[in-house]
Scaffold this active site. Structure first.
Site, mmCIF file in Angstrom:
data_model
loop_
_atom_site.group_PDB
_atom_site.id
_atom_site.type_symbol
_atom_site.label_atom_id
_atom_site.label_comp_id
_atom_site.label_asym_id
_atom_site.label_seq_id
_atom_site.Cartn_x
_atom_site.Cartn_y
_atom_site.Cartn_z
ATOM 1 N N TRP A 1 20.111 5.992 12.567
ATOM 2 C CA TRP A 1 18.849 5.273 12.652
ATOM 3 C C TRP A 1 17.999 5.998 13.687
ATOM 4 C CZ3 TRP A 1 16.339 1.621 9.989
ATOM 5 C CH2 TRP A 1 15.124 1.174 10.545
ATOM 6 N N TYR B 1 24.570 1.058 18.665
ATOM 7 C CA TYR B 1 23.547 1.418 19.637
ATOM 8 C C TYR B 1 22.895 0.147 20.165
ATOM 9 C CZ TYR B 1 21.684 1.687 14.830
ATOM 10 O OH TYR B 1 21.432 1.467 13.496
ATOM 11 N N ASP B 2 22.012 0.322 21.144
ATOM 12 C CA ASP B 2 21.397 -0.815 21.847
ATOM 13 C C ASP B 2 22.432 -1.687 22.541
ATOM 14 O OD1 ASP B 2 18.972 0.113 21.051
ATOM 15 O OD2 ASP B 2 18.633 -1.385 19.490
ATOM 16 N N TRP C 1 0.832 -1.208 0.000
ATOM 17 C CA TRP C 1 0.000 0.000 0.000
ATOM 18 C C TRP C 1 0.864 1.254 0.000
ATOM 19 C CZ3 TRP C 1 -4.757 1.363 -1.119
ATOM 20 C CH2 TRP C 1 -5.217 2.611 -0.721
ATOM 21 N N MET D 1 26.005 -0.465 13.429
ATOM 22 C CA MET D 1 24.867 -0.194 14.314
ATOM 23 C C MET D 1 25.370 -0.060 15.759
ATOM 24 S SD MET D 1 21.795 -2.494 12.637
ATOM 25 C CE MET D 1 22.681 -4.050 12.530
ATOM 26 N N GLU E 1 20.185 -9.514 10.071
ATOM 27 C CA GLU E 1 20.439 -9.458 11.511
ATOM 28 C C GLU E 1 20.132 -10.824 12.162
ATOM 29 O OE1 GLU E 1 18.604 -6.066 13.403
ATOM 30 O OE2 GLU E 1 18.817 -4.845 11.631
ATOM 31 N N TYR E 2 21.148 -11.663 12.479
ATOM 32 C CA TYR E 2 22.576 -11.458 12.272
ATOM 33 C C TYR E 2 23.165 -12.783 11.804
ATOM 34 C CZ TYR E 2 21.628 -7.418 15.201
ATOM 35 O OH TYR E 2 21.093 -6.263 15.710
ATOM 36 N N GLY F 1 15.586 -6.441 4.454
ATOM 37 C CA GLY F 1 15.782 -7.182 5.693
ATOM 38 C C GLY F 1 15.231 -6.439 6.883
#
Length: 509
Positions: A358, A207-208, A73, A205, A144-145, A101
């Site tokens: 991100w 972070y986290d 959509w 990436m 990931e991953y 992904g």
């Protein structure tokens, strides 16, 4: 350079072209469906603040190994792909890529696809057709991953083969190839020299590292590791340690894009009397934000609205060079202009290829903090000021002029200090000192009567009440308008496109 816990000497750093740093902007396109200040149509993308725009996400069909739309959509009925490519009309140098992904797609389907040459070939041909059909400049792989999540040990080798084979098809056609990769367990998942050879950029990436799932309060994306975790399995959880791990594993610094989160993580402290980093937590996150709707996660756009409510204490962690905040037992880690400036300086010192974020829809796109996209602008400002012979005037300064109210949350600093500022050690307050000014400026073409008066895409102030402003979005049959209101005591300044002090804005009848 500052404290680097994994020192490596690179004589080639001196010859890197620091003026060519990229800013790779991921966009979680589902933000199109969010309401209020969370609504982020593709057309809202600040094309002057990104060198690469990545449309997230397309998917991988587990049965056919082909690239497929995950939201037909948005992608087709609402012209999502077409609108993404149209961003290049406002920045001819912008590169628009398609990400395939994401975490929700899992790892197993990528593992199965990459395990055989024939299924890799099917995927590659599908990806090429998809990218060329819709006009993208390249592909971003977001597996990931490998070898760590629902996969197999051979994922590491098979992912390298996939990247090499993609390169052999994409590169002769001038198509870009990037990948989002993990900040930790690098040796388990990645053949780093191969990825560095065949990818245009490796998007780290970073972070986290921590969140409400921990039992103690630690930062989501610290620049440096904390001594409080020394000797534990989390001792190397930091931007500094991860970047050096990638370099030590064989990555060319110029291929690495340092990832910066435009969001924060929350946790619930065990006691309101212990608010320092490392304090015990209940392993629960704070309530979901109104836009992102995820427990333990607040976009920066949600954070600035929280801060407007007052009663937050803002602090600076001098060891990890990042901010944090707390209110009662709610503990928040996030990035602001100062920490972003430090990270950009760090990337520049190591000769990295640039910055990745991100993701753009969680920056303060509507200027609730009085500046639109303050975090992206902090990146641009830090890149501009770190470049040799750079002018002191940048596109950021034209927006955040000396007459605009700039808060401490949007300023950046490249200097490490052993003391904290008053804004970071005291409880914030949002009590206004002036009243809203109303009026109808007859000479300002950037003001309209109401949201139904939209005839051109962009931001417009109200000609009836200067505290109100609108975003007009182009649609197939005309325009749709969204209404917003400045913080109490501020009015919409059409000159700078921000909420400003009434004394600095002409809202007279």
């Amino acid at each position: 350079m500052k404290k680097i816990y994994f020192p490596i000497v690179f004589s080639l750093i001196l010859i890197f072209d620091k003026t060519a740093a990229v800013v790779i902007c991921y966009h979680g396109t589902w933000s199109h469906y969010r309401s209020g200040n969370g609504n982020f149509p593709i057309s809202l993308t600040p094309t002057d603040l990104c060198t690469h725009y990545i449309y997230a996400f397309a998917g991988l069909d587990a049965s056919t190994n082909q690239v497929v739309s995950l939201d037909s959509w948005l992608d087709f009925n609402l012209n999502g792909f077409q609108n993404a490519i149209a961003l290049k009309q406002s920045n001819k140098d912008l590169k628009v890529l398609l990400a395939v992904g994401g975490y929700s797609q899992g790892s197993a389907r990528f593992s199965n696809m990459a395990a055989h040459q024939s299924t890799r070939a099917t995927f590659i041909q599908s990806a090429l057709t998809f990218v060329q059909t819709h006009g993208f400049d390249g592909l971003d792989l977001d597996w990931e991953y490998p070898a760590r999540r629902d996969g197999q040990a051979q994922d590491k080798e098979n992912f390298a083969l996939l990247v090499k084979e993609l390169y052999e098809v994409f590169n002769p056609l001038g198509l870009i190839l990037t990948s989002a990769v993990s900040a930790v367990h690098v040796d388990v998942s990645y053949d780093v020299p191969t990825l560095s050879q065949y990818l245009d950029y490796i998007n780290l990436m970073l972070y986290d590292f921590h969140g409400f799932w921990d039992t103690h309060a630690y930062h989501n994306a610290p620049l440096y590791s904390t001594s409080k975790l020394a000797g534990t399995s989390s001792a190397g959880f930091s931007v500094n340690a991860s970047v050096h791990q990638w370099i030590e594993a064989g990555a060319s610094p110029s291929k690495l894009a340092l990832g910066i989160p435009l969001y924060g993580r929350t946790a619930i402290l065990s006691s309101a009397s212990n608010t320092s980093p490392g304090a015990p937590t209940t392993s629960q996150g704070a309530h979901a934000g109104p836009y992102t709707g995820t427990v333990g996660f607040w976009g920066y756009n949600e954070i600035v609205e929280q801060f407007q409510n007052g009663d937050w204490t803002l602090e600076w962690d001098d060891e990890q060079e990042v901010p944090y905040a707390y209110k009662g037992t709610t503990w928040l880690t996030y990035d602001n202009g100062r920490s972003i400036g430090q990270k950009v300086e760090f990337a520049n010192d190591l000769g990295l290829g640039g910055i990745m974020v991100w993701s753009i829809e969680t920056d303060d796109a509507y200027g609730v903090s009085d500046i639109r996209f303050p975090l992206l602008k902090a990146i641009q400002n830090a890149l501009d000021t770190s470049r040799p012979n750079s002018s002191t005037t940048s596109s950021v300064s034209s927006t955040t002029s000396s007459t605009a109210p700039v808060t401490s949350e949007t300023t950046s600093s490249s200097q490490k200090t052993s003391t904290t500022t008053a804004a970071e050690t005291t409880t914030t307050t949002t009590t206004p000192t002036s009243t809203t000014t109303q009026g109808k400026p007859s000479s300002d073409s950037r003001r309209i009567k109401d949201a139904n008066s939209c005839v051109t895409e962009g931001f417009f102030g109200s000609s009836v009440d200067c505290s109100i402003y609108f975003y007009c979005q182009s649609v197939d049959n005309g325009h749709v308008g969204y209404s917003f209101m400045c913080s109490q005591g501020l009015v919409y300044d059409t000159t700078f496109g921000i909420c400003n002090y009434p004394a600095l804005v002409d809202c007279s009848n």
